[in-house]
Write an enzyme that holds these catalytic residues in place. Sequence first.
Site, mmCIF file in Angstrom:
data_model
loop_
_atom_site.group_PDB
_atom_site.id
_atom_site.type_symbol
_atom_site.label_atom_id
_atom_site.label_comp_id
_atom_site.label_asym_id
_atom_site.label_seq_id
_atom_site.Cartn_x
_atom_site.Cartn_y
_atom_site.Cartn_z
ATOM 1 N N HIS A 92 34.901 -12.964 -59.700
ATOM 2 C CA HIS A 92 33.510 -13.431 -59.740
ATOM 3 C C HIS A 92 32.691 -12.573 -60.699
ATOM 4 O O HIS A 92 32.856 -11.366 -60.795
ATOM 5 C CB HIS A 92 32.886 -13.356 -58.351
ATOM 6 C CG HIS A 92 33.258 -14.514 -57.466
ATOM 7 N ND1 HIS A 92 33.048 -15.826 -57.812
ATOM 8 C CD2 HIS A 92 33.812 -14.537 -56.212
ATOM 9 C CE1 HIS A 92 33.436 -16.615 -56.831
ATOM 10 N NE2 HIS A 92 33.920 -15.855 -55.852
ATOM 11 N N CYS B 31 33.346 -16.634 -64.723
ATOM 12 C CA CYS B 31 32.421 -17.731 -64.997
ATOM 13 C C CYS B 31 31.306 -17.270 -65.929
ATOM 14 O O CYS B 31 30.915 -16.107 -65.941
ATOM 15 C CB CYS B 31 31.806 -18.246 -63.693
ATOM 16 S SG CYS B 31 33.003 -18.915 -62.523
ATOM 17 N N ARG C 109 33.889 -20.662 -68.893
ATOM 18 C CA ARG C 109 34.658 -19.464 -68.588
ATOM 19 C C ARG C 109 34.555 -18.488 -69.762
ATOM 20 O O ARG C 109 34.526 -18.882 -70.929
ATOM 21 C CB ARG C 109 36.138 -19.807 -68.365
ATOM 22 C CG ARG C 109 36.404 -20.737 -67.204
ATOM 23 C CD ARG C 109 36.082 -20.068 -65.863
ATOM 24 N NE ARG C 109 36.378 -20.937 -64.733
ATOM 25 C CZ ARG C 109 35.505 -21.738 -64.174
ATOM 26 N NH1 ARG C 109 34.255 -21.780 -64.632
ATOM 27 N NH2 ARG C 109 35.861 -22.489 -63.146
#
Length: 409
Positions: free
Chosen positions: A308, A377, A386
């Site tokens: 993340h 991300c 991405r």
Amino acid sequence: MTSARPEHGAGEEGSPWFRATNLPEREPEPEYPYWQSPAAPEVPYDETMALRTQEARRMVVTQATPAPGTEPAGAAPGSRSIPGSRSAAHDGSAPGSGPTPDDVSAPGPGSVSRAGAASDGPVRPTGGRAERRRAAAKGRGRRRAGKHAPGGAAAGSSAASVASAASTAPERPMTRVEARRAARARKDSVGVVASRVVGELFITFGVVMLLFVTYQLWWTNVRAGLEADKAKKGIEEAWAEGRKPGAFEPGQGFAIMYIPKLDVVVPIAEGIDKEKVLDRGMVGHYAEGALKTAMPSDKQGNFSVAGHRNTHGEPFRYINRLVPGDPIVVETQDAYYTYEMHSILPQTPPSNISVIQPVPQGSGFSKPGRYITLTTCTPEFTSTYRMIVWGKMVEERPRSKGKPDALVG
């Protein structure tokens, strides 16, 4: 021989030391009968006399009232004399002209003295100055209260007392129709009720959104940090016990990643499951199906991981700050694998899986080797695209030889 000198002022006229020949002769003082007193001089009219009350007026009645129709000698017609006055001397009336009336009353028609006689002339004030002032003030108050009463007397209630009584009087009870109208007027209209409901809904929605943002940006990081620390501690305990599993289960931690420049220390687990791996603050290894990649210990391949960028521990939030040559270290049970950052791809669609192939496209590598790929991300707080960071292995160091220079320095 000396004679006693008389006291000063005593027997001056016959004194041998003081003989005044130019002194005027004294007028003989008139003698009055015991029943007659000298008439009082005319007293100018004073408004306070008319305000005097029977309580404040000192009436001295010591003589008998003369017969009806008779007037005392030396008195003006229609006037009344006061006992003890000296009007007879000043008016020139002779002694013995008859008794004077002893009843006194205040001027004004209809007023009656203590003796019961009506007053038709001015009256000489009696008593001291303070008493006269109190009587005048008291009379003014009564005159104002009874200004509109018949005959000038204080009767009824004044406007102030009427207003006070009206304000303290109990209200008249409403009829049934009036009560219904008042209740209907107190009710809110449909528009007011609807606006209140809409306002409350907006407030509730705002509070819920605020709580959600707080949960995403703060609480998820706290919880993921705790779970990541727990997983890292479990991995280190398993290494200390010497356990070597043949294959790692999905969600099982097997390595630890260090990025010294970003001060990142994060466990690596098998798989990229969101709930089991990524949301728990760990980095996931692509190890399933068509996305399966090599392990760090393989002689060739591309060790690819995902993490993340925002929330849930956000281990890869600042990987865009890496520059070529920055170290990336992966620690396993047997060795330390040191990679150097090589290139970065700022943005690519999520469907582009060529970036994790053994020789990744767009990385600048042209032949097989031992590579590492970090994916996350982008832009921040979204998952539209991405971001890709590539690195190349530069050192493999057994754990028995200690930490590599990238971690020691």
